[in-house]
Scaffold this active site. Structure first.
Site, PDB file in Angstrom:
ATOM      1  N   GLU A  99      -4.468  -2.228  13.518  1.00 32.60           N
ATOM      2  CA  GLU A  99      -4.290  -3.144  12.391  1.00 32.60           C
ATOM      3  C   GLU A  99      -5.307  -4.284  12.431  1.00 32.60           C
ATOM      4  O   GLU A  99      -5.822  -4.700  11.387  1.00 32.60           O
ATOM      5  CB  GLU A  99      -2.860  -3.700  12.378  1.00 32.60           C
ATOM      6  CG  GLU A  99      -1.774  -2.635  12.320  1.00 32.60           C
ATOM      7  CD  GLU A  99      -1.975  -1.623  11.206  1.00 32.60           C
ATOM      8  OE1 GLU A  99      -2.427  -2.013  10.107  1.00 32.60           O
ATOM      9  OE2 GLU A  99      -1.679  -0.436  11.423  1.00 32.60           O
ATOM     10  N   GLU A 121       0.863  -1.186   0.000  1.00 32.14           N
ATOM     11  CA  GLU A 121       0.000   0.000   0.000  1.00 32.14           C
ATOM     12  C   GLU A 121       0.894   1.229   0.000  1.00 32.14           C
ATOM     13  O   GLU A 121       1.828   1.293   0.827  1.00 32.14           O
ATOM     14  CB  GLU A 121      -0.917  -0.010   1.221  1.00 32.14           C
ATOM     15  CG  GLU A 121      -1.972   1.085   1.167  1.00 32.14           C
ATOM     16  CD  GLU A 121      -2.891   1.053   2.380  1.00 32.14           C
ATOM     17  OE1 GLU A 121      -4.096   1.285   2.204  1.00 32.14           O
ATOM     18  OE2 GLU A 121      -2.398   0.825   3.498  1.00 32.14           O
ATOM     19  N   ALA A 132       2.775   0.188  10.711  1.00 35.71           N
ATOM     20  CA  ALA A 132       2.364  -1.195  10.501  1.00 35.71           C
ATOM     21  C   ALA A 132       1.513  -1.256   9.239  1.00 35.71           C
ATOM     22  O   ALA A 132       1.118  -0.230   8.686  1.00 35.71           O
ATOM     23  CB  ALA A 132       1.577  -1.715  11.702  1.00 35.71           C
ATOM     24  N   GLU A 186      -8.535   4.278   7.234  1.00 40.69           N
ATOM     25  CA  GLU A 186      -7.598   4.655   8.285  1.00 40.69           C
ATOM     26  C   GLU A 186      -8.276   5.419   9.425  1.00 40.69           C
ATOM     27  O   GLU A 186      -7.936   5.240  10.596  1.00 40.69           O
ATOM     28  CB  GLU A 186      -6.452   5.476   7.698  1.00 40.69           C
ATOM     29  CG  GLU A 186      -5.633   4.732   6.665  1.00 40.69           C
ATOM     30  CD  GLU A 186      -5.012   3.447   7.197  1.00 40.69           C
ATOM     31  OE1 GLU A 186      -4.905   3.263   8.422  1.00 40.69           O
ATOM     32  OE2 GLU A 186      -4.626   2.601   6.365  1.00 40.69           O
TER      33      GLU A 186
END
Length: 860
Positions: free
Chosen positions: A305, A134, A269, A327
């Site tokens: 995560e 990503e 992460a 996010e």
């Protein structure tokens, strides 16, 4: 490629399944691969276009079950990052399989399929290979349809040397020897998912024994010799997995979960399904030596995560413009999860600190909407910023609190159930919550998501105290030192649907009023005269509140008795913002801080010390002793109330507060007894790392570093090398750039170009060093003189973050120098971020010009 070019792949051919075989050569830093991709041809085509970059494609062909084969001639368009396959004939509509043979390099840019190195306990340099896809870098590892909406099932096989651990998104289903002495490891099919979530890691790694979390095996995977740092992560991981499955009302969508520590990792992460990769500081922890902030950060990142496994992996944005929602929601869920894991940490109170960073950027003219059109990969990369994470999560929290926690969760569950394994637009979420609650969620949220900035809400009581008038305008800082006091409130047609929650006090009673302020002004009628009015109950709204002098005095006088910590935090945050915007002055802010002298909350004191640090940058040199004396008068009594002795049973936040006050007293108050005590404690820590608690040890390091001579500096450097955990190593490296000694800061800068500091850390450490009040200009000149070397060495996504240090520069000559350099040296992938840094720097210059003399006079 211009910003207006479409980079979307044609919809003529789409994938449904990839069978990938990858053969990494760790010593040679290369890899080879083959793939068979099940595709659907939707209309007759003689060319297939997909993504590939930095690959060589040796062979490609298309076939179907009836034996038809079409060979393909491959050509790579590096600018568009596309692989074009010219077919030997026309492929008719229907099901086909695309085959390719390809090769690539295990790069050192920390994206794509890359290599990471570390030195083991025997002093041997070891190498592993891992992925970061990503956004969007899967195309660096294998030809693919590298767009979020092209979900597919992935069957992954890795060919690896003996003695290496190989892991991927799903559980291992077979491990067979090959004729050449390697091992062929095949993994179970994944769920249907996007390419950016594919992961594979190969290297000399160790894994903990799996923990059974309601049928899901959970492991922590680390470089050799670090298993002793995994207990905390395992506990948080197990808690988060159970908590989130219950909150979402849906089982975990994978068949196992590995949390993997990578020595070189550009981000914090990455939420790869079943194979989450981490920077070591975000996963590994030495429990007894970890500060409260260290523990909280690791818990936050793990929870964040794992929250993505549902919100992002199971249900995914259709295109990169929706990254913000992935996010933002995961950031909201990390707070929720960490708060459930450790209520004593008061995570939602600490969230005010993260919101301050979002407010700061969102107060600029160069801010952006949370969601905006993404045309290029560089623009997709630019979305990973404070507005996506902190502002986005703030407006999600605001919505949750306005609707109520249960109704909000019902809407989220409805959204996940409706769109599982699919792709969505932002409005799909608002519609799902609206369907579950009956509230006008889309109308409210569209004003926050699709237009930039945030409002300031002016709260004004009538003379008789029986009505409250609310007015909104878009809040902005003023970057022009000559601008008038009303410049930040210039006419602006932007209006927000502001879910204002007022708390009104009279005597011993309070009452709550909820108002949706979607016009410029509204009036709230009260049942009786109000003694005081708070404009942002519990600080949940993402808006500033401005009070008259009388109303602020009324609130400040009652603050410790009637306001929560987050509400008191908001008073300080907003008042400082109005100083930066030219709508208040430092005299009024000093008055507010005096009212909070008896404060006892960690987050509020952290914001107070942040404001004091701002004053320290503004004040003329000849007035600094007066400011330092004022700070000692404010902070000293609070520090003495806590004392110097640590109680084993006291809350973790109390220890953190004691350290915060100690550091402020020494560094901002120039308190000589504190400075001398820090030096003595630093020496004790050299003999006994447990001489003081970890929070105080961290504060001691920063105090000593600021005063360091060459001998002390070398001691700090040595402790960075010998640190027993990743947090202590980074802490000591950061301290090397915080000294007042210009020669030592220059030496620190040179270290960032050596292997002594990892490339994942160096840009962030330079960014911190740019904030050095005394020696920031020296660091800036190092950056300019070594610009090409830094760009070549550091991960591309980190350059914008590194330059964030310029935001603190308030010398007009230095600001001009910075502007001239950046005009000649643009950074396309961080263009918006750097524009914000530059504007914020001009705000710092302007506020110094406006406030320096006012502050000096107030201190007299």
């Amino acid at each position: 490629m211009t910003g207006t070019d479409s980079i979307r792949l044609p919809a003529t051919v789409t994938p449904s399944r990839y069978d990938l075989v990858l053969e990494p050569d760790l010593e040679g830093a290369t890899f080879q691969g083959t793939e068979a991709v099940a595709v659907e041809v939707h209309e007759p085509v003689d060319e297939i276009v997909l993504h590939a970059q930095h690959l060589t494609v040796d062979e490609a062909w298309l076939d179907r079950p009836d034996g038809t084969r079409l060979d393909a001639t491959a050509s790579l368009d590096e600018e568009r990052q596309e692989l074009r396959l010219a077919l030997s004939g026309t492929a008719a509509p229907g099901e086909w399989t695309l085959h390719t043979r390809f090769a690539g390099t295990l790069n050192d840019k920390l994206v794509g399929f890359y290599r990471s190195t570390f030195t083991d306990d025997a002093g041997e340099k070891r190498t592993l290979a891992c992925t970061q896809f990503e956004a969007p870098y899967a195309r660096w590892a294998f030809p693919c349809w590298d767009e979020p909406e092209h979900k597919a099932v992935f069957g992954i096989t890795l060919m690896v040397d003996p003695g290496l651990l190989a892991i991927s998104n799903s559980a291992e289903v077979s491990d067979e020897p090959t004729d050449d002495g390697r091992r062929r490891i095949r993994f179970a099919d994944t769920m249907k998912m996007s390419t950016y979530l594919v992961a594979f890691v190969v290297g000399p790694l160790e894994a903990t024994e799996p923990i059974d979390v309601d049928g899901v095996p959970l492991r922590i995977v680390v470089p050799p010799g670090k298993l002793h740092l995994t207990d905390f992560a395992a506990g948080v991981g197990a808690f988060s997995l159970r908590f989130l499955a219950d909150w979402y009302g849906s089982a975990y969508p994978g068949d196992k979960l590995d949390l993997v520590a990578i020595p070189d990792f550009s981000f914090g992460a990455m939420e790869n399904l079943g194979c989450v990769t981490f920077r070591e500081t975000a996963l590994l922890l030495d429990g007894p030596r970890a500060t409260q902030a260290d523990q909280q950060r690791v818990a936050d990142v793990i929870a964040h995560e794992i929250a993505h496994m549902w919100f992002g992996d199971l249900v995914t944005m259709r295109w990169w413009n929706g990254i913000w929602l992935n996010e933002a929601f995961a950031t909201f869920m990390e707070m929720l999860t960490t708060d459930a894991y450790r209520p004593d940490w008061e995570r939602w109170t600490d969230f005010g600190i993260a919101r301050s960073a979002a407010f700061d950027t969102d107060s600029l003219s160069s801010t952006r909407p949370i969601e905006f059109t993404v045309n290029t990969p560089a623009e997709a990369e630019g979305m990973f910023d404070v507005l996506t994470y902190e502002k986005g999560s703030s407006v999600v929290r605001m919505l949750e609190q306005y609707l109520g926690e249960d109704r909000f969760r019902e809407g989220i569950r409805h959204y996940l159930d409706t769109h599982r394994y699919g792709n969505t637009e932002t409005t799909d979420l608002w519609d799902a919550i609206e369907s579950a609650t009956g509230e006008p969620v889309r109308r409210i949220m569209d004003t926050w998501i699709f237009q930039p900035g945030h409002p300031a809400v002016t709260v004004e009581r009538s003379d008789d105290g029986r009505t409250v008038t609310l007015r909104q305008h878009r809040f902005r800082f003023v970057a022009d030192a000559t601008a008038g006091a009303d410049a930040a409130a210039a006419a602006d047609d932007v209006r927000f649907a502001v879910p204002v929650v007022l708390r009104v006090g009279r005597g011993d009673t309070t009452e709550i009023h909820r108002v949706l302020l979607d016009d410029a002004e509204t009036t709230v009628e009260l049942d009786a005269a109000a003694g005081w009015v708070l404009g942002n109950h519990e600080g949940n709204g993402f808006y500033r509140v401005q009070y008259s002098d009388a109303d602020l005095r009324a609130l400040a006088a009652s603050a410790m008795a009637v306001l929560s910590p987050l509400e008191r935090y908001g008073l300080v945050e907003d008042e400082w913002a109005f100083v930066l915007a030219g709508r208040s002055d430092s005299t009024r802010t000093l008055g507010l801080l005096r009212h909070l002298a008896d404060e006892h909350d960690l987050a509020v004191w952290q914001r107070i010390t942040g404001v004091l640090g701002g004053f320290d940058r503004l004040v003329p040199d000849d007035a600094r002793p007066a400011l330092q004396q004022w700070i000692r008068g404010l902070v000293g009594p609070a520090a003495r109330r806590l004392g110097t002795a640590t109680d084993a049973d006291e809350p973790a936040r109390t220890r953190a507060l004691r350290a915060t006050l100690f550091e402020a007293l020494a560094l901002l108050g120039d308190d000589q007894p504190s400075i001398e005590r820090a030096a003595a404690l630093f020496d004790q820590l050299g003999d006994d790392p447990n001489a003081v608690d970890p929070d105080m040890a961290s504060a001691v390091l920063r105090v000593v570093a600021a005063q360091a001579d060459a001998a002390r500096w070398e001691q700090i450097r040595a402790r960075a090398r010998s640190a027993g955990n990743p947090q202590d190593a980074v802490r000591h490296l950061t301290a090397l750039g915080a000294t007042d000694d210009a020669t030592l800061v220059a030496r620190f800068c040179e270290l960032t170009l050596t292997d002594e500091i990892r490339t994942q850390d160096a840009p962030h450490l330079l960014g911190r060093a740019l904030q050095n009040r005394v020696n920031g200009p020296i660091v800036w000149r190092f950056v300019t003189e070594n610009w090409d070397a830094l760009l070549d060495r550091f991960p591309t996504p980190s350059i914008g973050s590194m330059l964030g240090g310029i935001r603190t520069f308030n010398d007009p000559g230095l600001a001009d120098e910075v502007e001239a350099f950046l005009d000649l040296h643009p950074v396309p992938q961080a263009a918006k971020q750097i524009a914000q840094h530059r504007e914020r720097m001009r705000v710092a210059v302007a506020v110094r010009a406006r406030e320096a003399d006012t502050l000096a006079s107030a201190l007299e």
